[in-house]
Design a protein around this motif. Structure first.
Motif: not given
Lengths: 435, 435
Positions: B334-344
């Motif tokens: 997806i274009h929101a590369g900064g939101l492509r993280y498996h955790g939090m």
């Protein structure tokens, strides 16, 4: 905090009026002439391409012109813009000079251009215009007008100089995101574009050609007017919010500038910062050194002639008295696309001819050297056009260092370079054409 | 002007302290554990990759931590950031809601990321670090750290998730303009990168993989430390200048928010805006609705499990208690590369688990629809990540319209999308992958 870096104003400080330098010039500005008759062009002749309210503004002798409320309300999205002191840059240059910059790059389009785009879209809307046609060099103007048109519900078509269209694809995308239609100029859309392409299929384009195309588009389409992002009086007028704010902010900083610097392609950001100070200089204020900076590759003020010339390449505009390289001048494809114009604002030209301001020209490699240093000291990355002003500020700061004198330098940071990063890529790779 | 649009603070209003939510959580934050022993990780174990001063900050229980003067001096280049009311957007949505946004896009890097990048570069410089290694998704973090490193004279190497490296070439150019070295991840630079490439030559990369590469780079190079742009306590801490300023600005606006919204990939911009308000909520203030927004394509909070997991894909980090999709989760490009993280972020996860905040997930096509409308109403173009928060604000505003209730909505405009325009191009062409 010990060190004052920024001088911030509030929404209430957005100027209520534009300042009109025509009211204060010690000699009247030479009028535009009709190419055939060589007589002054009557206002009626201009209303084929501009709405009447803007034509009236173009010729208005009043010193102050009120900014309509809806325009100020949109300005409030990013104005007043910050005035900042570049303390880290000063340190890097080891100069006793104080370097201030007026940061117009914080606008949504990334430059000073929305100051007039919003005003022009507003007055066109008021006049019943449905669609605007324009040209753009690097895309700063085209993106600003695309945004302004969308805000007032107008359609927008932009002829973008071909070399920039390819060098700066993101500016096209920005215009399209705001809903505009963009063509690379010379294009197949107009008779003039087709003629140029026939004679020179690889023509990189120029502002002069793109202006011709936009004007042809205007006169061949219904309910369409033309919009220009620089050169004309009303455009320079709309930009004077910059200088008025900067004047207040310099007062907050407790200093008065010795040198006031802006880059100049058509002259709009330069006059926006400089004209309010120039008015003060003319009417008995401080004898500021006011400098317009251009690229050596397109040296209208430093190498051109001061004479009547066409504003566009197809020779469809009235004759304007200005410093010019000739309306058929084809500048090399430098990255400062906004400075690739054969002429210069008649008002800026007049000021230069009267000796009220000075002009300097620089090669782009040294300009990018200064810009890269600035980005690495202050963070913000300058547009290639802005970098010319910045480089002139560096020369002034170096002279101050050599003279061991404190000098207060104010330059217009007309736009950020985030959509011009391929220019920095070329510079860093040593591949910049040194023209 | 009748309509207040902006709420401006001055340099003197830059917060003097960061706010530490750990001091106010009603239950203690679960500690990071050593993967082998399952015992809490001692501070010494972290100093292999982080300088001691930042490790201490990571574990610090104090409510307020002073912001060093040199950090505030750099903040002053763009902070305090504006708070704006999106009046034209409200009109377009025909909502009685008032929508405010905190505009972090005015920083030189274009996002909130420099708030912690500058702090981390400063503390590393103080600790004698010569070089920082990091990862970046869309490039917002990598560009912020590149800038911050340059300001403090540190070298910087960035592992950029491969899909973003190709989607967002300008962010790489921006990092290079500030002097950083950038590799597409998975890369040939590390053992782990080579291993991934061998198994999956077309791997688009992920934040988890890039983190593993940056950590390996750190422990195999002298005088090098690792820097993380989100997730950890000290990163969220540094971002709290956002919420503190917003609180003052909402007071200037004479309103208190009902809903406070931020997008969350690792959680840093969300916590930066939300934690100061959350602290007030916990200690008896207003019962704000606080919403963290994620993409449906990477739904750690809404579809993940709350458990101990590794922060990276190579499983080299301590175990963190967090909402996770599993450290081997490979999100779609997806274009929101900064939101492509498996955790939090563990702190955000803890707040969610305690029921203090809520989480929502949205598909990217609708997100871009809201973002395009916003750009065409307010001018400024949101980053794809930011667009998620904005879209959640739209849902809140629509509910307000349907209920016929005024609601005050505050969202974090974490960054502009000028370097993400190819995402808008895909959206406008109807080619966006609707995941």
């Amino acid at each position: 905090m010990s060190q004052p870096i920024q001088f911030a104003l509030t929404q209430a400080d957005i100027p209520t009026h534009w300042y009109n330098i025509l009211a204060d010039f010690p000699a009247p500005l030479p009028l535009p002439l009709h190419p055939a008759t060589k007589e002054p062009v009557p206002p009626e002749a201009l209303t084929a391409i501009f709405p009447e309210n803007l034509v009236m503004q173009e010729m208005c002798p009043d010193r102050w012109i009120e900014i309509p409320e809806p325009v100020r309300e949109i300005y409030a999205r990013w104005r007043p813009t910050p005035l900042l002191r570049a303390t880290r840059f000063e340190e890097a240059l080891q100069t006793p000079a104080h370097i201030y910059y007026k940061h117009e790059g914080v606008s949504p389009a990334g430059s000073h251009k929305p100051n007039t785009a919003v005003a022009q879209a507003y007055f066109n809307k008021l006049a019943g215009t449905k669609r605007l046609a324009t040209e753009t060099g690097a895309g700063q103007w085209g993106s600003a007008l695309s945004m302004a048109c969308r805000l007032f519900g107008l359609d927008c078509t932009v002829y973008m100089v071909k070399v920039s269209f390819h060098q700066k694809p993101y500016r096209r995308l920005l215009m399209e995101t705001w809903g505009a239609t963009v063509f690379a100029s010379p294009s197949e859309q107009t008779n003039y574009g087709r003629k140029v392409l026939q004679e020179s299929p690889d023509c990189p384009g120029s502002l002069g050609i793109a202006i011709s195309e936009a004007i042809e588009d205007t006169v061949t389409h219904p309910q369409t007017k033309y919009s220009l992002g620089s050169v004309l009086n009303h455009v320079c007028l709309h930009q004077t919010v910059i200088g008025q704010e900067a004047m207040k902010q310099m007062e907050m900083a407790g200093e008065e500038p010795d040198a006031i610097i802006g880059c100049a392609g058509g002259g709009s950001n330069f006059s926006g910062l400089a004209f309010p100070f120039l008015g003060k200089k003319i009417t008995g204020g401080k004898n500021y050194r006011i400098v317009a900076v251009e690229p050596s590759a397109c040296p209208s003020m430093t190498k051109g002639e001061y004479r009547y010339d066409f504003g566009d390449t197809a020779q469809t505009t009235p004759l304007l008295k200005m410093y010019t390289l000739g309306s058929d001048f084809m500048p090399p494809p430098i990255h400062a696309g906004g400075l690739r114009y054969h002429g210069m604002s008649p008002a800026v030209s007049h000021a230069l001819n009267l000796g009220l301001i000075e002009a300097e020209a620089y090669h782009q490699t040294k300009v990018f050297e200064s810009a890269t240093l600035f980005a690495r000291c202050e963070g913000v990355v300058p547009a290639p056009e802005t970098a010319h002003a910045l480089h002139a500020a560096v020369q002034e700061a170096i002279r101050a260092r050599e003279a061991g004198q404190k000098r207060v330098i104010l330059f217009n940071f007309s736009g950020h370079g985030l959509l011009d990063l391929t220019a920095y890529e070329s510079y860093l790779a040593g591949k910049l054409l040194d023209v």
